[in-house]
Design an enzyme around this catalytic site. Structure first.
Site, short mmCIF file in Angstrom:
data_model
loop_
_atom_site.label_atom_id
_atom_site.label_comp_id
_atom_site.label_asym_id
_atom_site.label_seq_id
_atom_site.Cartn_x
_atom_site.Cartn_y
_atom_site.Cartn_z
CG ASP A 1 17.95 -8.24 -26.59
OD1 ASP A 1 18.84 -8.31 -26.15
OD2 ASP A 1 16.78 -8.04 -26.85
CG ASP B 1 2.81 -13.91 -8.64
OD1 ASP B 1 2.99 -12.78 -9.38
OD2 ASP B 1 3.72 -14.17 -8.04
CD GLU C 1 8.34 -12.94 -13.39
OE1 GLU C 1 7.28 -12.37 -13.29
OE2 GLU C 1 9.55 -12.68 -14.61
CG PHE D 1 6.85 -9.71 -4.27
CD1 PHE D 1 7.59 -11.04 -4.14
CD2 PHE D 1 7.09 -8.73 -4.67
CE1 PHE D 1 8.76 -10.26 -4.15
CE2 PHE D 1 8.73 -8.44 -5.22
CZ PHE D 1 9.53 -9.35 -4.78
CB THR E 1 8.21 -9.84 2.71
OG1 THR E 1 7.18 -9.53 1.47
CG2 THR E 1 7.16 -9.11 4.16
CG MET F 1 8.96 -14.27 0.90
SD MET F 1 8.87 -15.46 2.71
CE MET F 1 8.11 -14.07 3.48
CE LYS G 1 5.32 -17.18 -5.57
NZ LYS G 1 4.47 -16.62 -6.62
CG ASP H 1 12.41 -6.45 -26.58
OD1 ASP H 1 13.75 -6.56 -26.70
OD2 ASP H 1 11.78 -8.10 -26.15
CG ASP I 1 18.17 -4.42 -28.22
OD1 ASP I 1 18.34 -4.73 -28.13
OD2 ASP I 1 17.12 -4.73 -28.33
#
Length: 730
Positions: A341, A378, A382, A409, A413, A415, A437, A565, A569
């Protein structure tokens, strides 16, 4: 203000100790002699005929030892008692091999059981994400009192009380008590490495864990049950080999029983003497016939067969893999198609920052500074990756400005960002500074709402990132009362885990075809497949597609291994011959697979395949050795029995052994000692290197076939000389 995350290692970059290096080959080695001594009581307990009946070869040997004991009592002689003692030692040594293999797992299980009894959990009542200290209740309870859904806090130096997921914090974890792995690993919330195992120790920082298993269902419980299972099921190959050994034992039993009538018919000296003293003096009593039988039947492999299977599963545990059955370990040795996977297996699973694309005259450092500041609060994987990327590439400190107002976030929005009030921003800002961002369209709309103009170059950047299968995040700023402007784009991509290309090339050399399975579109799938170095890929795959692919491969005569995982799967993991679930994956995936990889490392399948192949090679090599070394025993015992009557038979005494009695005793001693000598090889396994089946077969036939043919001649001759030296008159 939320404090930014500290600098830390990437969670997947775990330093491997020398014995876990990918370049290492699984090899043989010695064991501590103290293990043999400590396992001796268990080996003696296995002399129980009911227990030994599971091993037909050694059961026949025990019956022979009991018979010679009776004959030695009825007709006492030094020769008879020596033969009897070594026959019993043969059975004990065979039991010792199995006892040593089992003792390793039992010692580990005892340690784990002790930790479970002693572990105290700090359970948090009323805890919620972001809850300030004092708003929830902390109580100390035994680890056995925890239930699924309970929340506990674990700090540096404390043991994780139960299996669970990290829901807050990041910490370095020592899993060596469970798996033998000496290198610590990173576990953190929100990523693909959030799962922790009960009994492991937190080395640094503080984490909050939500328990995912009820008592009796944890990894600890399953592992203890596995290593202590007295009713270990034999695998198909092991059953087939057992049947072969039984048939060989039966054939030799019939052959030996015919020797006495043949001797009488040929007027051999076995029937020429009518008194007990003569029979005993000539060494031709039933003791000799039993000695011949025990030396002819495949006692070597019969004594080591069970230990080989147990040791194979133990080697998997040492490499952080929990195998639910020996059948799966064997199947791994014959795998020739591997399905992987993509998300969380070939790639990290969470998108990571890989590139900054500036727009217009914006400098790289300007965009990097804005990307860093807007991501400090954040806590998504990511966001963390952006902070790490900027820090590694530009060396910018991960320090949050004072009095910054963080903009979280929201789905509305699309953002997130930060507002830096006047007088508190960085010197180059020149006043109040607002940074945003997020999704390109959302950030573009924010720029226009704040009097700015969206450059045409933004569309080109977004298209470039999207075409490569990545996700674009736009970054913009508004300085003071001036218009907002767009600074550039952050390229988020599924990052292929390091070292995969080399390891997939290694799988190719082992004759294994790799196929990446993903739900991505064909363009993205091909880009990831090319980067990872897999042989083929299946794009836009549904769970039904995965299942159909496995069935198609199996219909073509291939054995299929699958790693995964996710819940989607699970059907494929259940259908595959070898289903390896990632420990950080879902419960459904772990229940469907027949192996669980505690490191959640898809390249671990290489170790699994090597161990499976090593298990099969070890069993075959020692079987060849066992059968081959019987030839030397023929040349020792048969001339001793018939050389006196048939002088031509004496020509077969090529070892020129001292006397019939010393020849028989030497063969019996070698038959017992060789089992002990091969225990380390049975437990560690025959050395394996990736190569074709033909070359492996040729190599092992030369080494173990010829070795089994030649070594016993030298050993029996040496034992004969020693016997004559230390036992005069034999």
């Amino acid at each position: 203000m939320t404090a930014p995350a500290p600098v830390r290692e990437k969670p997947d970059e775990v330093v491997r100790p020398p014995d876990r290096d990918p370049a290492r080959r699984i090899g043989a080695g010695l064991i501590d002699p103290r293990q043999l001594w400590l396992a001796l009581p268990a080996a003696l307990r296995k002399l129980n005929p009911v227990t030994l009946a599971r091993n037909p070869v050694m059961f026949v040997t025990e019956i022979g030892a009991a018979l010679t004991t009776g004959l030695a009592i009825a007709h006492p002689s030094g020769f008879g008692w020596l033969i009897t003692a070594w026959l019993w030692l043969t059975v004990v040594f065979a039991n010792l091999a199995e006892a040593v293999a089992e003792s390793r797992g039992r010692a580990q299980a005892d340690t784990l059981r002790g930790m479970r009894r002693q572990t105290v959990a700090r359970r948090l009542g009323g805890w919620e994400p972001g809850a300030p200290a004092g708003s929830y209740v902390e109580e100390s309870v035994g680890a056995g009192e925890l239930r699924r859904g309970d929340v506990v806090v674990v700090e540096a130096g404390e043991l994780v009380p139960g299996d669970g997921d990290v829901i807050e914090g990041v910490a370095s974890i020592d899993e060596s008590a469970i798996t033998g792995e000496s290198a610590p690993v990173i576990r953190e919330s929100g990523g693909d490495r959030s799962a922790v195992t009960g009994g492991t120790r937190v080395l640094s920082d503080r984490i909050v864990v939500r328990v995912t298993q009820d008592p009796g269902e944890s990894f600890l419980d399953r592992m203890i049950s596995l290593v202590e299972g007295a009713d270990r099921q034999k695998t198909p190959n092991e059953l087939a080999l057992n049947l072969l050994l039984v048939m060989m034992t039966f054939v030799f039993l019939v052959a030996v029983l015919t020797l006495q009538p043949m001797a009488i018919f040929s007027k051999d000296f076995m029937s020429a003497a009518h008194d007990t003293e003569a029979l005993t003096a000539n060494g031709v009593t039933g003791i000799v016939l039993v000695s011949l039988l025990v030396c002819l039947i495949p006692t070597t492999i019969g004594g080591l067969l069970s230990a080989i299977g147990i040791a194979g599963m133990d080697r998997l545990v040492q490499r952080n893999v929990l195998a639910m059955s020996g059948r799966a370990v064997e199947a791994a040795g014959d795998v020739n198609t591997l399905l992987l996977d993509k998300t969380g297996t070939i790639t990290h699973g969470n998108r990571r920052a890989s590139e900054l694309l500036t727009v217009g005259s914006v400098t790289d450092r300007k965009l990097a500074d804005a990307a860093l500041l807007s991501s400090l609060a954040d806590e998504t994987p990511e966001g963390r990756s952006i902070v790490e990327y900027v820090h590694e590439r530009f060396g910018m400190p991960q320090v949050a400005p004072k009095d910054a107002e963080w903009v979280p976030f929201s789905a509305m929005t699309r953002m997130s960002g930060v507002d830096l009030p006047g007088g508190t921003s960085r010197p180059e800002s020149g006043g109040c500074r607002r940074l945003r961002k997020g999704a390109a369209t959302a950030v573009a709309g924010w720029v226009e709402d704040n009097g700015g103009t969206v450059p045409v170059a933004l569309d080109a950047c977004v298209e470039q990132v999207s075409a490569s299968g990545g996700t674009p995040l736009a970054v913009a700023e508004c300085q003071g009362e001036g218009p907002a402007r767009l600074l550039g784009v952050i390229h988020l991509k599924d990052v292929v885990k390091p070292g995969l290309r080399e390891r997939f090339a290694e799988l190719r050399r082992m004759g294994i075809r790799t196929v990446m399975v993903t739900g991505d579109n064909p363009v993205t799938a091909k880009a990831i497949a090319d980067e990872a170095g897999v042989d083929d890929f299946l794009a836009e795959a549904t769970p039904e597609d995965k299942l159909a692919l496995i069935k198609k491969e199996q219909a073509g005569g291939h054995l299929v291994a699958m790693t995964g995982d996710g819940t989607n799967d699970a059907p494929a993991l259940a259908q595959a011959d070898v289903g390896v679930a990632m420990n950080t994956g879902t419960s459904a995936a772990k229940e469907a697979g027949n192996m669980v990889d505690l490191d959640s490392d898809p390249t671990k399948i290489i170790d699994i395949v090597e161990i499976g192949k090593q298990l099969l090679i070890t069993r075959g090599a020692l079987t060849a050795f066992s059968i081959a070394n019987d030839i030397a025993k023929y040349f020792a015992i048969l001339p001793a029995m018939f050389g006196g009557v048939y002088p031509a038979v004496d020509a077969a005494n090529i070892m020129r052994l001292h006397s019939p009695t010393s020849a028989i005793l030497s063969a019996v001693i070698f038959n017992a000692v060789i089992i002990v000598a091969l225990i380390p090889l049975a437990l560690r396994g025959v050395r394996y290197r990736p190569s074709s089946a033909d070359s492996l077969l040729t190599r092992n036939l030369w080494i173990y076939g010829m070795g089994g043919l030649l070594l016993p001649f030298l050993a029996i001759k040496f034992i004969d000389v020693a016997v004559v030296q230390f036992i005069p008159g034999i």
